[in-house]
Write a protein that holds these residues in place. Structure first.
Motif, PDB file in Angstrom:
ATOM      1  N   VAL A 748      36.572  34.114  47.226  1.00  0.00           N
ATOM      2  CA  VAL A 748      35.277  33.649  48.177  1.00  0.00           C
ATOM      3  C   VAL A 748      35.091  32.011  48.603  1.00  0.00           C
ATOM      4  CG1 VAL A 748      32.471  33.526  47.365  1.00  0.00           C
ATOM      5  CG2 VAL A 748      34.249  35.789  46.283  1.00  0.00           C
ATOM      6  N   VAL A 749      34.795  31.009  47.072  1.00  0.00           N
ATOM      7  CA  VAL A 749      35.034  30.164  47.558  1.00  0.00           C
ATOM      8  C   VAL A 749      35.946  28.902  48.983  1.00  0.00           C
ATOM      9  CG1 VAL A 749      34.005  29.510  45.191  1.00  0.00           C
ATOM     10  CG2 VAL A 749      36.905  29.239  46.058  1.00  0.00           C
ATOM     11  N   CYS A 750      36.913  29.744  49.215  1.00  0.00           N
ATOM     12  CA  CYS A 750      37.974  29.363  49.901  1.00  0.00           C
ATOM     13  C   CYS A 750      37.463  30.160  51.375  1.00  0.00           C
ATOM     14  CB  CYS A 750      38.824  29.886  50.010  1.00  0.00           C
ATOM     15  SG  CYS A 750      40.415  28.577  48.533  1.00  0.00           S
ATOM     16  N   GLY A 751      36.971  31.305  51.059  1.00  0.00           N
ATOM     17  CA  GLY A 751      36.119  31.248  52.802  1.00  0.00           C
ATOM     18  C   GLY A 751      36.850  33.066  52.788  1.00  0.00           C
ATOM     19  N   GLY A 752      37.530  33.451  52.528  1.00  0.00           N
ATOM     20  CA  GLY A 752      38.547  34.989  52.567  1.00  0.00           C
ATOM     21  C   GLY A 752      39.245  34.636  53.634  1.00  0.00           C
ATOM     22  N   GLU A 753      39.320  35.402  54.504  1.00  0.00           N
ATOM     23  CA  GLU A 753      40.939  35.875  55.415  1.00  0.00           C
ATOM     24  C   GLU A 753      40.849  34.862  56.163  1.00  0.00           C
ATOM     25  OE1 GLU A 753      44.090  36.016  54.696  1.00  0.00           O
ATOM     26  OE2 GLU A 753      43.950  36.179  53.146  1.00  0.00           O
ATOM     27  N   VAL A 754      40.322  32.802  56.645  1.00  0.00           N
ATOM     28  CA  VAL A 754      39.891  32.723  57.622  1.00  0.00           C
ATOM     29  C   VAL A 754      41.339  31.183  58.027  1.00  0.00           C
ATOM     30  CG1 VAL A 754      37.511  33.863  58.015  1.00  0.00           C
ATOM     31  CG2 VAL A 754      38.146  31.705  56.463  1.00  0.00           C
ATOM     32  N   GLU A 755      40.867  30.441  58.977  1.00  0.00           N
ATOM     33  CA  GLU A 755      41.946  29.800  58.865  1.00  0.00           C
ATOM     34  C   GLU A 755      40.763  28.536  58.043  1.00  0.00           C
ATOM     35  OE1 GLU A 755      44.846  29.132  60.915  1.00  0.00           O
ATOM     36  OE2 GLU A 755      44.835  31.257  60.618  1.00  0.00           O
ATOM     37  N   MET A 766      28.236  34.974  50.690  1.00  0.00           N
ATOM     38  CA  MET A 766      26.797  35.873  48.866  1.00  0.00           C
ATOM     39  C   MET A 766      27.605  37.090  49.457  1.00  0.00           C
ATOM     40  SD  MET A 766      24.035  34.357  49.407  1.00  0.00           S
ATOM     41  CE  MET A 766      23.616  33.436  47.779  1.00  0.00           C
ATOM     42  N   SER A 767      27.784  37.459  51.052  1.00  0.00           N
ATOM     43  CA  SER A 767      28.326  39.327  50.882  1.00  0.00           C
ATOM     44  C   SER A 767      29.707  39.548  50.463  1.00  0.00           C
ATOM     45  CB  SER A 767      28.563  39.051  52.991  1.00  0.00           C
ATOM     46  OG  SER A 767      29.801  38.525  53.865  1.00  0.00           O
ATOM     47  N   LEU A 768      30.535  38.065  50.175  1.00  0.00           N
ATOM     48  CA  LEU A 768      32.615  38.315  49.965  1.00  0.00           C
ATOM     49  C   LEU A 768      31.925  38.527  48.546  1.00  0.00           C
ATOM     50  CD1 LEU A 768      34.435  35.537  51.643  1.00  0.00           C
ATOM     51  CD2 LEU A 768      34.677  38.257  51.584  1.00  0.00           C
ATOM     52  N   GLU A 769      30.812  37.421  47.998  1.00  0.00           N
ATOM     53  CA  GLU A 769      30.720  37.783  46.543  1.00  0.00           C
ATOM     54  C   GLU A 769      30.438  39.384  45.737  1.00  0.00           C
ATOM     55  OE1 GLU A 769      28.815  33.499  45.671  1.00  0.00           O
ATOM     56  OE2 GLU A 769      27.354  35.091  45.415  1.00  0.00           O
ATOM     57  N   ARG A 770      29.179  40.356  47.191  1.00  0.00           N
ATOM     58  CA  ARG A 770      28.652  41.050  46.764  1.00  0.00           C
ATOM     59  C   ARG A 770      29.779  41.911  46.521  1.00  0.00           C
ATOM     60  NH1 ARG A 770      25.396  40.480  49.770  1.00  0.00           N
ATOM     61  NH2 ARG A 770      25.682  41.869  52.063  1.00  0.00           N
ATOM     62  N   LYS A 771      30.335  42.331  47.744  1.00  0.00           N
ATOM     63  CA  LYS A 771      32.033  42.367  48.020  1.00  0.00           C
ATOM     64  C   LYS A 771      32.772  42.699  46.324  1.00  0.00           C
ATOM     65  CE  LYS A 771      35.826  42.273  50.446  1.00  0.00           C
ATOM     66  NZ  LYS A 771      36.274  42.385  51.669  1.00  0.00           N
ATOM     67  N   HIS A 772      33.050  41.706  46.021  1.00  0.00           N
ATOM     68  CA  HIS A 772      34.389  41.500  44.560  1.00  0.00           C
ATOM     69  C   HIS A 772      33.310  42.015  43.594  1.00  0.00           C
ATOM     70  CE1 HIS A 772      36.800  40.637  47.551  1.00  0.00           C
ATOM     71  NE2 HIS A 772      36.351  39.095  47.811  1.00  0.00           N
ATOM     72  N   PHE A 773      31.848  41.697  43.379  1.00  0.00           N
ATOM     73  CA  PHE A 773      31.124  41.614  41.970  1.00  0.00           C
ATOM     74  C   PHE A 773      31.001  43.569  41.797  1.00  0.00           C
ATOM     75  CE2 PHE A 773      27.673  43.379  40.018  1.00  0.00           C
ATOM     76  CZ  PHE A 773      27.681  42.399  38.672  1.00  0.00           C
ATOM     77  N   CYS A 774      31.015  44.061  43.604  1.00  0.00           N
ATOM     78  CA  CYS A 774      30.702  45.777  43.296  1.00  0.00           C
ATOM     79  C   CYS A 774      32.295  46.484  42.872  1.00  0.00           C
ATOM     80  CB  CYS A 774      30.487  46.182  44.623  1.00  0.00           C
ATOM     81  SG  CYS A 774      27.782  45.415  44.595  1.00  0.00           S
ATOM     82  N   SER A 775      33.035  46.152  43.621  1.00  0.00           N
ATOM     83  CA  SER A 775      34.824  46.532  43.338  1.00  0.00           C
ATOM     84  C   SER A 775      34.897  46.596  42.055  1.00  0.00           C
ATOM     85  CB  SER A 775      35.658  45.678  44.463  1.00  0.00           C
ATOM     86  OG  SER A 775      36.342  44.407  43.764  1.00  0.00           O
ATOM     87  N   LEU A 776      34.321  45.261  41.199  1.00  0.00           N
ATOM     88  CA  LEU A 776      34.978  45.278  39.875  1.00  0.00           C
ATOM     89  C   LEU A 776      33.855  45.755  38.875  1.00  0.00           C
ATOM     90  CD1 LEU A 776      35.357  40.717  39.813  1.00  0.00           C
ATOM     91  CD2 LEU A 776      37.352  42.812  39.069  1.00  0.00           C
ATOM     92  N   LEU A 777      33.135  46.535  39.426  1.00  0.00           N
ATOM     93  CA  LEU A 777      32.604  47.151  38.137  1.00  0.00           C
ATOM     94  C   LEU A 777      32.679  48.566  39.025  1.00  0.00           C
ATOM     95  CD1 LEU A 777      28.893  46.899  39.937  1.00  0.00           C
ATOM     96  CD2 LEU A 777      29.533  46.238  37.336  1.00  0.00           C
ATOM     97  N   GLU A 778      33.634  49.214  39.154  1.00  0.00           N
ATOM     98  CA  GLU A 778      34.273  50.318  39.090  1.00  0.00           C
ATOM     99  C   GLU A 778      35.843  50.617  38.240  1.00  0.00           C
ATOM    100  OE1 GLU A 778      33.143  52.640  43.087  1.00  0.00           O
ATOM    101  OE2 GLU A 778      32.309  52.634  41.179  1.00  0.00           O
ATOM    102  N   HIS A 779      36.279  48.720  38.349  1.00  0.00           N
ATOM    103  CA  HIS A 779      37.371  48.718  37.604  1.00  0.00           C
ATOM    104  C   HIS A 779      37.702  48.851  36.057  1.00  0.00           C
ATOM    105  CE1 HIS A 779      40.523  46.987  36.073  1.00  0.00           C
ATOM    106  NE2 HIS A 779      41.167  46.143  37.481  1.00  0.00           N
ATOM    107  N   PRO A 780      38.699  49.664  35.845  1.00  0.00           N
ATOM    108  CA  PRO A 780      38.441  49.868  34.216  1.00  0.00           C
ATOM    109  C   PRO A 780      38.496  48.317  33.214  1.00  0.00           C
ATOM    110  CG  PRO A 780      40.757  50.854  34.427  1.00  0.00           C
ATOM    111  CD  PRO A 780      39.356  50.600  36.600  1.00  0.00           C
ATOM    112  N   LYS A 781      39.047  47.800  32.994  1.00  0.00           N
ATOM    113  CA  LYS A 781      39.518  46.442  32.570  1.00  0.00           C
ATOM    114  C   LYS A 781      38.110  45.977  32.570  1.00  0.00           C
ATOM    115  CE  LYS A 781      44.323  46.775  31.554  1.00  0.00           C
ATOM    116  NZ  LYS A 781      43.882  46.502  30.537  1.00  0.00           N
ATOM    117  N   THR A 782      37.152  45.734  34.076  1.00  0.00           N
ATOM    118  CA  THR A 782      35.499  45.016  33.732  1.00  0.00           C
ATOM    119  C   THR A 782      35.180  45.598  32.648  1.00  0.00           C
ATOM    120  OG1 THR A 782      35.657  44.324  35.338  1.00  0.00           O
ATOM    121  CG2 THR A 782      34.001  44.636  34.806  1.00  0.00           C
ATOM    122  N   GLN A 783      35.299  47.345  32.853  1.00  0.00           N
ATOM    123  CA  GLN A 783      34.246  48.290  32.187  1.00  0.00           C
ATOM    124  C   GLN A 783      34.575  47.658  31.346  1.00  0.00           C
ATOM    125  OE1 GLN A 783      34.849  52.337  33.900  1.00  0.00           O
ATOM    126  NE2 GLN A 783      33.219  51.786  35.645  1.00  0.00           N
TER     127      GLN A 783
END
Length: 798
Positions: A748-755, A766-783
């Motif tokens: 996120v802080v580097c802006g994703g896969e861009v030059e 913020m869309s990158l933040e959101r994507k990763h935040f939501c993916s982590l909610l499904e992660h057993p270690k995060t749970q």
């Protein structure tokens, strides 16, 4: 407000208190020179240098940031007395020896500036006696100034005048100490140990006597006399260990030497157990043993019967703990009527304190207000003794205390004064009223001091019986839901107060803040986010989102997360300035809310950070977007066009390691506060300063920032971070899940896969933040981490 200009302060004596007073003056940006004796060997400033170096290691930290120790100017009495001529305030804080102090005053007198105030930080010696060696020209400018240890954190400062002190001098000093140093001032009479130590230490001595009488161990007494009783969590014996048993014995000796006519004199005898510990060198925490002793990870307690240390951990009995949760009147009645020894002990120490403060009010303080605030601010009580008595039912409690005195159950046979039973106090039902607090010496209710400095406090701390308006019921209300109140005090600036538990940001809070911005833009100059207690916001409310997560999974959270992010941007781009008035915790979402405001006004004791990795998540409310944007702004400042990654490293590390600033000064260093933000020393001035900032910004033509794209570090930045993270993971310094979290933060802080150098918007990040935040909610270690935090309140390492 007429201001006593303090351009520089001298602190004489680089001992524990002197060095820490100097440290706190530096915290609040007051230039200070610290003096001590010349060293016998090596550099002449050796003693002061050692003390200043020691400040960096001391816990709790006396300095907001350790490197500020370098701002303390070092001096010694042999070479540098000329420096005193530039000082407007001189605070003497050498050892409690009358002869040493008098000798020092004689030495410094020729170098004191004609306008300077001179004050002694003695904890109990007579200020009037100390003044006697001073030249006549200095006596009107001399008084006592008693800080409490540790001075950065303890709110109380006692000011003590002599018969020759110019009243204007004390007023000037009170204004400076209140606003610039950030303290609560209590005016004390020049009696032994002043107010807080006189009442507090007498109470500790009485507690030790009653504990022995009822056969209670130190750990049980501390559990009974700590938080359960509405006092400092350290209770009685642990407090003595922290203060230092030798220090406590010194305060007691002052009472023994100077209070021979006191009706409680017999209670000032040094307990045998205390004398024994001091003789053995077991002086408390600093010596590793006192009433308690740390053995490995275990804390052992002293057994009074054998003098040996045994396993501790004794607690209050459940029935007594339940009594202590009742309202004041029921609580005191239950304790008094119970046959349980622990309950009887508690009634006894409360009764002893009521008797003590009533008998001594006419000599130790101007009014009952001073005693109650001294016990709150100096000893950590939620209520002072008079407040508790008044809340419990003045006349009934007075009758019970009188009955025990008559029956010979009390520590002194001194009767309660007549004013307790008849006249204005009895008619009012206590010593505090809307007209002021009772002065036993003058026989009337006296209002609070009317110094201009107190006009900066919209809601000063109130006492039971004063009838003060509660902040969350004051002003004109514009909107209210279950967790936010939107209101105004002056009709010019709007205030949004979050009142949810720990001020956690839920969808309800988001709705309330959006409404506040809308109302502010329609009819106010600005908006201040402020609450009257010591939490700004401890983060997003995960529990509030649980039902959505259980029914819809991470997909259901994404829209809620977007609403939170949209609210942050709404705050940032509001057409009126939104000011974050911060105090205490500003963590996770609370930190994100603060950084999106137009300005932050923070109390010195603000603890700020992005802590989401502790629950296995990444900041999802715009915090990482802020880090990326700030790095781009700093890299381009002054047309430098510097490498963005160099400015990104610290922000990334702070988020990835969940670093929390332990002061507003450190928050500036971590980048969560800017240099243009305001740090306020006194918690009660926060709202005043924040409101003034909002008005000043509008009057200066405030416009919201324009939405602009900014460059990011891109995939090359991500690769650099990941290479370092892999080394840490492979070396066993971080877990695989820590690696995963940190990689997502880097993305996120580097802006994703861009030059590198690609221009992006806040919404994109913020869309990158959101994507990763939501993916982590499904992660057993995060749970696992989230469930661990919700169940135990402690982070799970996995």
């Amino acid at each position: 407000m007429s201001r006593f200009q303090v351009r520089k302060v001298a602190v004489l004596g680089a001992g524990v208190m002197g060095a820490q007073i100097a440290a706190h003056l530096v915290n609040v940006k007051v230039p200070v020179v610290l003096f001590d004796l010349p060293a016998k060997e090596g550099p002449k400033n050796g003693i002061v240098t050692k003390a200043v170096e020691g400040l960096k290691k001391l816990k709790p930290a006396p300095l907001g940031v350790a490197e500020n120790a370098a701002l303390i100017q070092q001096a010694n009495y042999e070479e540098h007395l000329e420096l005193l001529k530039d000082c407007d305030l001189i605070i003497e804080a050498i050892a409690e020896r009358m002869d040493w102090k008098l000798d020092l005053y004689t030495k410094i007198a020729p170098f004191i500036a004609p306008h300077a105030i001179v004050a002694s930080n003695t904890s109990g010696l007579s200020i009037t006696k100390l003044s006697e060696v001073l030249p006549e020209s200095i006596k009107p400018r001399f008084c006592g100034i008693h800080f409490f240890n540790p001075p950065r954190y303890m709110y109380l400062v006692e000011l003590i005048n002599t018969p020759t002190t110019n009243p204007e001098v004390i007023d000037q000093l009170e204004s400076f100490v209140t606003s610039a140093v950030g303290k609560g001032v209590v005016r004390a009479n020049d009696t032994p140990n002043f107010v807080a130590n006189r009442v507090g230490i007498a109470g500790m001595m009485a507690t030790m006597i009653e504990a022995e009488k009822f056969g209670l161990s130190v750990d049980v007494v501390d559990d009974l006399t700590g938080k359960k009783l509405g006092r400092a969590s350290s209770g009685t014996f642990r407090t003595a260990d922290v203060v230092g048993l030798d220090t406590m014995a010194h305060v007691v000796k002052t009472m023994q030497d100077n209070l021979k006519d006191d009706p409680f004199y017999s209670t000032y005898a040094t307990p045998k157990v205390l004398a024994g510990l001091i003789e053995k060198g077991a002086l408390g925490q600093k010596a590793g043993a006192g009433f308690y002793k740390k053995v490995g990870k275990d804390i052992q307690r002293l057994d009074f019967a054998t003098g040996e240390y045994v396993t501790g951990g004794g607690k209050a009995e459940e029935i007594v703990a339940r009594m202590l949760k009742k309202p004041a009147a029921d609580r005191i009645k239950l304790l008094r009527e119970s046959t349980n020894p622990q309950a009887q002990f508690l009634w006894s120490i409360l009764r002893d304190s009521f008797q003590y403060v009533a008998v001594h009010l006419d000599t130790v303080a101007d009014t009952a207000r001073e005693i109650d605030f001294a016990m709150r601010w100096g000893f950590g009580s939620q209520q002072g003794p008079f407040e508790l008595w008044q809340a419990a039912g003045w006349k009934q409690v007075a009758e019970w205390v009188k009955a025990d005195i008559d029956a010979g159950k009390t520590l002194s046979s001194a009767p309660l004064p007549a004013w307790v039973f008849e006249g204005p106090v009895a008619d009012n039902g206590g010593v505090h009223s809307k007209d002021g607090s009772w002065s036993a010496a003058e026989g009337k209710f006296k209002p609070r001091a009317k110094l201009p400095v107190y006009e900066r406090q919209a809601f000063p701390e109130a006492l039971v019986g004063e009838g003060a308006v509660e902040p969350l019921k004051a002003g004109t209300e514009e909107f209210k839901n279950e967790e936010v109140r939107v209101w105004s005090l002056d009709g010019e600036v709007l205030i949004a107060s979050i009142n949810a538990k720990l001020h956690l940001i839920s969808p309800t809070v988001t709705e309330g803040l959006l409404k506040a911005v809308e109302i502010a833009e329609a009819k106010y100059k600005g908006l201040v986010i402020w609450s009257p207690d010591d939490v700004f916001s401890a983060g997003a409310n995960l529990e509030a989102l649980m039902p959505v997560f259980m029914t819809k999974g991470a997909k259901g959270i994404a829209p809620e997360e977007k609403k939170l992010q949209d609210m942050m941007l709404r705050v940032r781009y509001a057409s009126v300035p939104v000011i974050a008035a911060m105090r205490g915790l500003a963590l996770g979402g609370g930190c994100e809310l603060a950084v999106h405001c137009a300005r932050r006004v923070a109390h010195m004791e603000s603890y700020v950070g992005l802590v989401e990795v502790g629950v296995g998540l990444i900041p999802g409310g715009g915090g990482l977007t802020y880090i990326a944007r700030r790095a781009a702004e700093m890299a381009s400042a002054g047309n430098a066009n510097a490498d963005i990654f160099a400015f990104l490293k610290d922000g990334f590390t702070n988020a990835a390691m969940a670093k929390v600033a332990t002061s507003a000064l450190e928050a500036q260093k971590l980048g969560y506060l800017l240099d243009s933000d305001i740090i306020v020393p006194n918690k009660d001035e926060l709202l005043y300063v924040a409101t003034a900032q909002a008005k000043a910004m509008v009057d200066s033509g405030y416009r919201a920032p324009l939405k602009a794209k900014f460059p990011v570090a891109g995939r090359s930045g991500i690769a650099t971070v990941k290479a370092q993270l892999a080394n840490m993971r492979d070396g066993g310094f971080i877990s695989a899940h820590d690696f995963h979290l940190a990689s997502l933060i880097a993305d996120v802080v580097c802006g994703g896969e861009v030059e590198a150098g690609s221009l992006v918007t806040e919404e994109y990040l913020m869309s990158l933040e959101r994507k990763h935040f939501c993916s982590l909610l499904e992660h057993p270690k995060t749970q696992e981490r989230i469930m661990g935090m919700l169940q135990t309140g402690k982070p799970v390492r996995n």
